[in-house]
Design a protein around this motif. Structure first.
Motif, PDB file in Angstrom:
ATOM      1  N   SER A   1       0.811  -1.220   0.000  1.00 55.59           N
ATOM      2  CA  SER A   1       0.000   0.000   0.000  1.00 55.59           C
ATOM      3  C   SER A   1       0.840   1.263   0.000  1.00 55.59           C
ATOM      4  N   ILE A   2       2.034   1.222   0.591  1.00 54.57           N
ATOM      5  CA  ILE A   2       2.828   2.451   0.633  1.00 54.57           C
ATOM      6  C   ILE A   2       3.296   2.864  -0.759  1.00 54.57           C
TER       7      ILE A   2
ATOM      8  N   PHE B   1      10.153  13.137   6.032  1.00 50.80           N
ATOM      9  CA  PHE B   1      10.283  12.258   7.185  1.00 50.80           C
ATOM     10  C   PHE B   1      10.513  13.050   8.466  1.00 50.80           C
ATOM     11  N   ARG B   2      11.211  14.177   8.362  1.00 53.78           N
ATOM     12  CA  ARG B   2      11.375  15.035   9.535  1.00 53.78           C
ATOM     13  C   ARG B   2      10.032  15.651   9.944  1.00 53.78           C
ATOM     14  N   PHE B   3       9.248  16.018   8.950  1.00 52.41           N
ATOM     15  CA  PHE B   3       7.941  16.589   9.242  1.00 52.41           C
ATOM     16  C   PHE B   3       7.031  15.540   9.894  1.00 52.41           C
ATOM     17  N   VAL B   4       7.037  14.324   9.378  1.00 52.59           N
ATOM     18  CA  VAL B   4       6.235  13.246   9.964  1.00 52.59           C
ATOM     19  C   VAL B   4       6.636  13.042  11.425  1.00 52.59           C
ATOM     20  N   ASP B   5       7.927  13.135  11.694  1.00 49.82           N
ATOM     21  CA  ASP B   5       8.432  12.924  13.047  1.00 49.82           C
ATOM     22  C   ASP B   5       7.914  13.984  14.012  1.00 49.82           C
ATOM     23  N   VAL B   6       7.821  15.237  13.565  1.00 55.02           N
ATOM     24  CA  VAL B   6       7.418  16.334  14.455  1.00 55.02           C
ATOM     25  C   VAL B   6       5.896  16.501  14.513  1.00 55.02           C
ATOM     26  N   LEU B   7       5.175  15.920  13.574  1.00 56.68           N
ATOM     27  CA  LEU B   7       3.738  16.169  13.436  1.00 56.68           C
ATOM     28  C   LEU B   7       2.946  16.009  14.735  1.00 56.68           C
ATOM     29  N   PRO B   8       3.154  14.971  15.542  1.00 54.81           N
ATOM     30  CA  PRO B   8       2.332  14.830  16.746  1.00 54.81           C
ATOM     31  C   PRO B   8       2.436  15.998  17.719  1.00 54.81           C
ATOM     32  N   TYR B   9       3.531  16.769  17.633  1.00 48.85           N
ATOM     33  CA  TYR B   9       3.715  17.901  18.541  1.00 48.85           C
ATOM     34  C   TYR B   9       3.006  19.160  18.040  1.00 48.85           C
ATOM     35  N   LEU B  10       2.523  19.134  16.818  1.00 51.18           N
ATOM     36  CA  LEU B  10       1.903  20.330  16.231  1.00 51.18           C
ATOM     37  C   LEU B  10       0.414  20.310  16.552  1.00 51.18           C
ATOM     38  N   THR B  11       0.088  20.796  17.730  1.00 54.53           N
ATOM     39  CA  THR B  11      -1.261  20.609  18.264  1.00 54.53           C
ATOM     40  C   THR B  11      -2.219  21.744  17.941  1.00 54.53           C
ATOM     41  N   THR B  12      -1.714  22.834  17.350  1.00 57.46           N
ATOM     42  CA  THR B  12      -2.601  23.926  16.952  1.00 57.46           C
ATOM     43  C   THR B  12      -2.509  24.111  15.443  1.00 57.46           C
TER      44      THR B  12
ATOM     45  N   ILE C   1      -3.530  17.229   5.518  1.00 51.53           N
ATOM     46  CA  ILE C   1      -2.185  16.626   5.582  1.00 51.53           C
ATOM     47  C   ILE C   1      -2.024  15.826   6.865  1.00 51.53           C
ATOM     48  N   ARG C   2      -2.468  16.400   7.996  1.00 48.15           N
ATOM     49  CA  ARG C   2      -2.376  15.678   9.253  1.00 48.15           C
ATOM     50  C   ARG C   2      -3.158  14.367   9.180  1.00 48.15           C
ATOM     51  N   SER C   3      -4.366  14.451   8.660  1.00 45.71           N
ATOM     52  CA  SER C   3      -5.216  13.266   8.584  1.00 45.71           C
ATOM     53  C   SER C   3      -4.567  12.177   7.738  1.00 45.71           C
ATOM     54  N   ASN C   4      -3.984  12.571   6.596  1.00 45.86           N
ATOM     55  CA  ASN C   4      -3.358  11.588   5.712  1.00 45.86           C
ATOM     56  C   ASN C   4      -2.142  10.931   6.366  1.00 45.86           C
ATOM     57  N   ILE C   5      -1.317  11.738   7.031  1.00 41.02           N
ATOM     58  CA  ILE C   5      -0.115  11.173   7.648  1.00 41.02           C
ATOM     59  C   ILE C   5      -0.477  10.309   8.850  1.00 41.02           C
ATOM     60  N   GLU C   6      -1.439  10.769   9.652  1.00 38.86           N
ATOM     61  CA  GLU C   6      -1.860   9.941  10.773  1.00 38.86           C
ATOM     62  C   GLU C   6      -2.491   8.642  10.282  1.00 38.86           C
ATOM     63  N   GLY C   7      -3.212   8.738   9.171  1.00 42.17           N
ATOM     64  CA  GLY C   7      -3.774   7.522   8.588  1.00 42.17           C
ATOM     65  C   GLY C   7      -2.686   6.565   8.138  1.00 42.17           C
ATOM     66  N   MET C   8      -1.628   7.132   7.577  1.00 42.21           N
ATOM     67  CA  MET C   8      -0.487   6.311   7.167  1.00 42.21           C
ATOM     68  C   MET C   8       0.137   5.621   8.374  1.00 42.21           C
ATOM     69  N   ALA C   9       0.253   6.361   9.493  1.00 44.99           N
ATOM     70  CA  ALA C   9       0.829   5.772  10.700  1.00 44.99           C
ATOM     71  C   ALA C   9      -0.047   4.638  11.226  1.00 44.99           C
ATOM     72  N   ARG C  10      -1.352   4.864  11.223  1.00 42.14           N
ATOM     73  CA  ARG C  10      -2.257   3.839  11.758  1.00 42.14           C
ATOM     74  C   ARG C  10      -2.258   2.584  10.895  1.00 42.14           C
ATOM     75  N   GLN C  11      -1.874   2.734   9.657  1.00 42.25           N
ATOM     76  CA  GLN C  11      -1.799   1.569   8.770  1.00 42.25           C
ATOM     77  C   GLN C  11      -0.795   0.545   9.294  1.00 42.25           C
TER      78      GLN C  11
ATOM     79  N   GLY D   1       4.435   6.074  17.855  1.00 45.48           N
ATOM     80  CA  GLY D   1       4.130   5.420  16.587  1.00 45.48           C
ATOM     81  C   GLY D   1       4.731   6.141  15.402  1.00 45.48           C
ATOM     82  N   MET D   2       4.801   7.456  15.476  1.00 46.26           N
ATOM     83  CA  MET D   2       5.389   8.228  14.383  1.00 46.26           C
ATOM     84  C   MET D   2       6.880   7.908  14.233  1.00 46.26           C
ATOM     85  N   ALA D   3       7.574   7.786  15.358  1.00 47.17           N
ATOM     86  CA  ALA D   3       8.989   7.429  15.289  1.00 47.17           C
ATOM     87  C   ALA D   3       9.163   6.056  14.636  1.00 47.17           C
ATOM     88  N   TYR D   4       8.281   5.127  14.987  1.00 46.47           N
ATOM     89  CA  TYR D   4       8.316   3.804  14.367  1.00 46.47           C
ATOM     90  C   TYR D   4       8.045   3.904  12.877  1.00 46.47           C
ATOM     91  N   LEU D   5       7.056   4.732  12.514  1.00 44.88           N
ATOM     92  CA  LEU D   5       6.712   4.896  11.102  1.00 44.88           C
ATOM     93  C   LEU D   5       7.894   5.447  10.308  1.00 44.88           C
TER      94      LEU D   5
END
Length: 1007
Positions: free
Chosen positions: A26-27, A52-63, A109-119, A416-420
């Motif tokens: 799927s990836i 990949f750096r952006f994916v790593d920081v994404l969970p901290y971007l809460t606003t 973008i957040r939704s798509n990347i989080e969806g990718m992580a949950r995969q 999970g993001m770090a794992y992804l």
């Protein structure tokens, strides 16, 4: 390899390819957002890095504002290169409108990347995870469940990691009765060989203080939390696999596996496995040793063999530390190793249950055909794949082998993001099998080629690069490039064993007299001061003779008498002595370290690296002196020759500190000596035993008498006399601001007979700050701040004494920081389990206690660790609520007190960081490119560290020194440091003789 076997492997592989032709993981599916972005990342390396750096920081971007700003920072400008339209549009809109469009795109973008992580995660909550595990089994796959999160910074977090396993196992226990075993077996085991419940666990997360230096403590600390998890698994009739992580934990992991497997409670239960990584050069040896141990003990067990997931990390860390690269440097080498180790395991299938974890069809086919050749029963091996990562491979495996287990991470999205990121890096790498087969369309024959042939083909195209060895003393006929001495590597068992022996050897000489060394002769004095172990002040390590003014005069006279001859040596001759001294220190590095452990209370690694830095100064300054020693032609006009060159000033007084007792002493002394000066060296009274080591080193290196003179003494008796002496031309000092300013004042006064304006080279104090931004990686920031603040009890001029945290992340940071500090062990430095020891003496102890009282007045004390014992133990303190006007924000404490400041914004954090008179070191933890650039420009300190701790500068890589009230002069370990110890001279010669001018090809005759 057997040609028939190799042919069978290829045929098996072709059949696999035929069974999955037309499918793609799927990836790599370009019909979806993830596939489009991954496709772009594989074509554009710069974009891949930023993504990949952006994916790593994404969970901290809460606003939404923070998210939009980071999208713009990561995906506009030149850093990301060309980017796909979907991200480009979002980045442009975030900057253009800053409103509804930006929020919508950011949300998408957040939704798509989080969806990718949950995969790739089987569930964030236990209920969801168990539900999906049941579904996996309905689809015919077994599972191993892995709780995400391997970075624990406190024992509370390690408890939580253990409890997370106990929770999910309880939930699984309630469901497993409804799961039918795979295969026709009636014993309740899958395929007649494996329990239905299987868990994988990362051992380092079970003990936050795990580290190679404390090998025994780490093994037992992990086992204490691992036992209840395994006990529950055994009670459920399940299986446990202990994961292998970074190399630094490898031997710890192997040892704890052996202990757990052989404990009386578990000896009769065979379902315990360990992971081995084929990319490590030592793994074949480790596998053979484990098998031999299992046979000797009569204990069957399992091995999961993987290629390895930390290749980049291990390679980079080894190069940074100066260690041999521990991994195979070419992918075919890892494939070859996997096939060799797989065969070894299959040859011992009566003892070892084999779990082959790979998505590589060549690797899988090799295991199947080798097992068939060896007659290994099918129930003695299985295959494993990552959940959500290689769907076609796992489906094909299920059809052919029927024994497939999915590695199923579960847990919070943040870890999970770090794992992804790790999984995506692994599978989008240029040599990844999944990428080559499903994205790049590499030919099947190439993908199924024997890796030995692949390696030979690669070597024929581009011979392997030689791995650079650590620098060794070089011949002066051709100096090699400078390389730092390798840092302490306590994964090496011999080094761990050497330290207690060396410490015992120092103790064996305790109480001896240390005389002065003047003009090549030992000089005893009646005035002696004991130097003691700060962990036990009753333990006298040596009686140190003290110099008075008469001895200082004698030392200066000896140095002055030796000066002319030493000055007139060639730079290469002087450099040769330094290189010999470096070789001696390298030979005796553990012995020299042991003296520091006992005399000033440095931990093993801190002491070892201090000696390593001393070696670096000797090696680096030797090369620098040769470079500077060549006269330089100035100007190109015909008819004259102008040459600039340097020569030593005369007698240098070197006044050294106790906190880096060898490194700084050697650095200042070596710089003076190699540039043609002679030295009178005054070590700190608290580190005279270590200081005396310079006498032995320089004597053995062949330094002429009088060039180096060892003069310990009471500052109140001989300090001012040495500084003010008219024959002293240069003063090199490292210590407190107060003493440094006093030296400058004393040196400014000219005395009768003085021929020089004294040169003062002073490195003084610091009030160093680390800024933690709102998007910082807290796993790294917490560990970096704790190490910077409390390593060697906070007694480094570069230590972090202020941490300035941006408001929105403050509460999370404070919670984890206080828990981490509460987890540190405090005690004698000679015991490697202790992260913090005593301060150096009673006056330092009293000073810290004084500032603790101030902390209670100015802020809120969050941590106050009062260590017990007869040593000079000072409290470990964390105090919040500190503002720039407070004393704790302005005054240097030089001890284990950390002031925490809450800033409203990153801009305010930088302003507060710069609000003291000091400017030595600083640090920033941030994943905002814009903020990091702002720090580069506005956080004006001598050494600024971005996303790492703020201590441990390396010679030649991070030249060290500050400005403002932190010091005068140039940076130690840098290209212009030696210039402070010399006088520049220019000689001009008129080459015209009665109108005739010799022609020199360097002359500029015409414009």
């Amino acid at each position: 390899m057997n040609p028939a076997l190799d042919d069978a492997i290829r045929q098996r592989g072709k059949a696999f390819f035929a069974s999955i032709r037309g499918e793609s993981p799927s990836i790599f599916n370009k019909g979806f957002w993830t596939g489009k972005v991954m496709d772009w990342a594989m074509q554009n390396e710069a974009f891949k890095v930023q993504l990949f750096r952006f994916v790593d920081v994404l969970p901290y971007l809460t606003t939404s504002g923070n998210l939009s700003r980071h999208i713009e920072e990561y995906f506009t400008g030149g850093e990301a290169g060309d980017i796909p339209a979907v991200l480009k549009w979002g980045a442009e809109k975030s900057g253009m409108f800053g409103g509804v469009a930006a929020k919508l795109m950011g949300k998408a973008i957040r939704s798509n990347i989080e969806g990718m992580a949950r995969q790739f995660i089987v569930g964030e909550q236990t209920k969801e995870a168990v539900k999906n595990l049941s579904k996996i089994r309905k689809d015919g796959f077994a599972f191993t469940v892995d709780l995400l999160g391997e970075a624990t910074v406190s024992e509370i977090e390690s408890d939580a990691y253990r409890d997370g396993y106990l929770e999910v196992l309880d939930a699984i226990a309630a469901e497993q009765a409804s799961w039918k075993p795979f295969g026709a077996a009636t014993d309740g085991l899958d395929w007649g060989s494996a329990p239905k419940v299987n868990a994988s666990i990362k051992p380092s997360a079970l003990f936050s203080q795990a580290r190679p230096m404390d090998f025994e403590g780490s093994v037992e600390g992990i086992l204490a939390r691992l036992r209840p998890v395994y006990r529950k698994i055994v009670a459920m009739g399940g299986a446990l696999c202990i994961d292998m992580e970074q190399l630094k934990y490898k031997d710890i992991t192997i040892e704890l596996f052996k202990r757990l497997r052989s404990e009386p409670e578990f000896r009769d239960y065979p379902y315990l496995s360990i992971v081995l990584q084929a990319y490590l050069r030592d793994t074949e040896h480790d596998a053979a040793a484990l098998i031999a141990w299992g046979r000797a003990e009569g204990l069957p067990f399992g091995i999961r063999l993987v290629k390895g997931a930390y290749w980049d990390y291990e390679t980079v860390i080894a190069k940074q530390m100066g260690w041999p690269v521990p991994v195979w440097t070419r992918k075919p080498e890892s494939d070859i190793a996997h096939e060799k180790i797989a065969r070894l395991i299959l040859e011992n299938s009566d003892l070892v249950y084999f779990q082959c974890a790979s998505h590589n069809l060549r690797t899988i086919s090799n295991v199947m055909e080798t097992a068939a050749q060896l007659g290994v029963p099918e129930n003695r091996y299985e295959f494993q794949a990552l959940y959500g990562m290689a769907e076609p491979v796992r489906k094909g495996l299920l059809k052919v082998a029927g024994r497939v287990r999915l590695y199923c991470p579960y847990g919070e999205l943040l870890p999970g993001m770090a794992y992804l990121v790790r999984r995506l890096l692994e599978n989008t790498a240029n040599e990844s099998f999944l990428r080559l087969s499903f994205a790049d369309g590499e030919a099947e024959d190439i993908l199924l080629e024997n890796p030995q042939k692949t390696l030979e083909r690669e070597l024929a195209k581009a011979p392997a690069k030689a791995t650079a060895a650590p620098a060794s003393p070089a011949s002066l006929d051709g100096l090699t490039a400078f390389r730092d001495e390798p840092l302490a590597d306590f994964t090496v068992e011999a080094l761990r064993k050497a330290f207690p022996e060396a410490i015992a050897a120092v103790r064996a000489k305790a109480g001896r007299e240390l005389p002065l060394w003047i003009g090549g002769k030992a000089v005893a004095t009646a005035d002696r001061i004991p130097t003691v172990n700060p962990a036990d002040p009753t333990e006298v390590l040596a009686q140190v003779c003290q110099a008075g003014t008469a001895e200082v005069d004698a030392a200066i006279a000896a140095a002055e008498a030796a000066f002319a001859a030493w000055r007139d040596k060639t730079p290469r001759e002087r450099a040769e002595v330094l290189l010999k001294a470096a070789a001696i220190a390298r030979r005796d590095i553990v012995a020299l370290s042991a003296a520091q452990v006992l005399e000033v209370g440095k931990q093993w690694d801190q002491a070892y690296n201090d000696v390593g830095e001393a070696i670096d100064f000797l090696e680096y300054y030797a090369r620098e002196a040769v470079r500077l020693g060549t006269p330089r032609r100035m100007g190109r006009e015909p008819g004259e020759k102008n040459h600039l060159f340097y020569e030593g000033k005369g007698v240098a007084a070197v006044i050294a500190p106790w906190n880096f007792p060898l490194a700084i002493s050697v650095g200042m002394t070596a710089a003076a000596i190699v540039t043609g000066n002679t030295v009178v060296y005054k070590p700190s009274g608290l580190a005279s035993l270590v200081g005396h080591g310079l006498v032995d080193i320089f004597k053995e290196a062949g330094l002429p008498d009088g060039v180096f003179n060892f003069c310990p003494g009471r500052g109140s008796v001989m300090g001012d006399h040495l500084v003010a002496h008219p024959k002293v031309s240069t003063i090199a000092f490292t210590g407190s601001m107060e003493t440094g300013l006093r030296i400058q004042e004393k040196a400014a006064k000219v005395h009768p007979g003085q021929a020089y304006c004294k040169k003062v080279i002073a490195e003084m104090g610091g009030k160093n700050a680390i800024i933690v931004d709102d998007d910082a990686d807290l796993d790294e920031a917490i560990l970096g701040v704790v190490y910077s603040a409390f390593g060697f009890q906070g007694q480094k001029c570069s230590a972090c004494s202020r941490v300035i945290v941006v408001d929105s992340i403050y509460d999370k940071f404070i919670t984890r920081l206080t828990e981490a500090c509460a987890s540190l062990k405090i005690g004698p430095a000679e015991d490697p389990e202790n992260a913090m020891g005593p301060v150096v003496d009673a006056s330092q102890q009293a000073k810290v206690r004084q500032y603790l009282a101030i902390a209670h007045q100015e802020g809120k004390v969050l941590v106050e660790r009062q260590a017990s014992g007869q040593g000079y133990y000072a409290p470990l303190v964390v105090v919040a609520g500190i503002r720039p006007e407070h004393r704790l924000a302005q005054e240097e404490v030089f001890g284990p007190i950390l002031a925490v400041m809450k800033a409203e914004s990153f801009d305010q954090a930088i302003a507060w960081a710069m609000s003291t008179p000091f400017a030595l070191t600083g640090g920033v933890y941030s994943r905002s490119p814009r903020h990091l650039e702002k720090a580069r420009k506005e956080f004006r300190v001598g050494n600024l560290y971005l996303n790492r701790n703020c201590v441990g500068a390396m010679v030649g890589r991070q030249p060290f020194g500050g400005s403002r009230m932190s010091g005068v002069g140039s940076k130690a370990g840098g290209p212009d440091y030696l210039l402070q110890f010399v006088d520049p001279r220019v000689v001009t010669e008129n080459t015209i003789r009665r109108g005739f001018t010799p022609i020199d090809e360097d002359d500029e005759w015409f414009d």
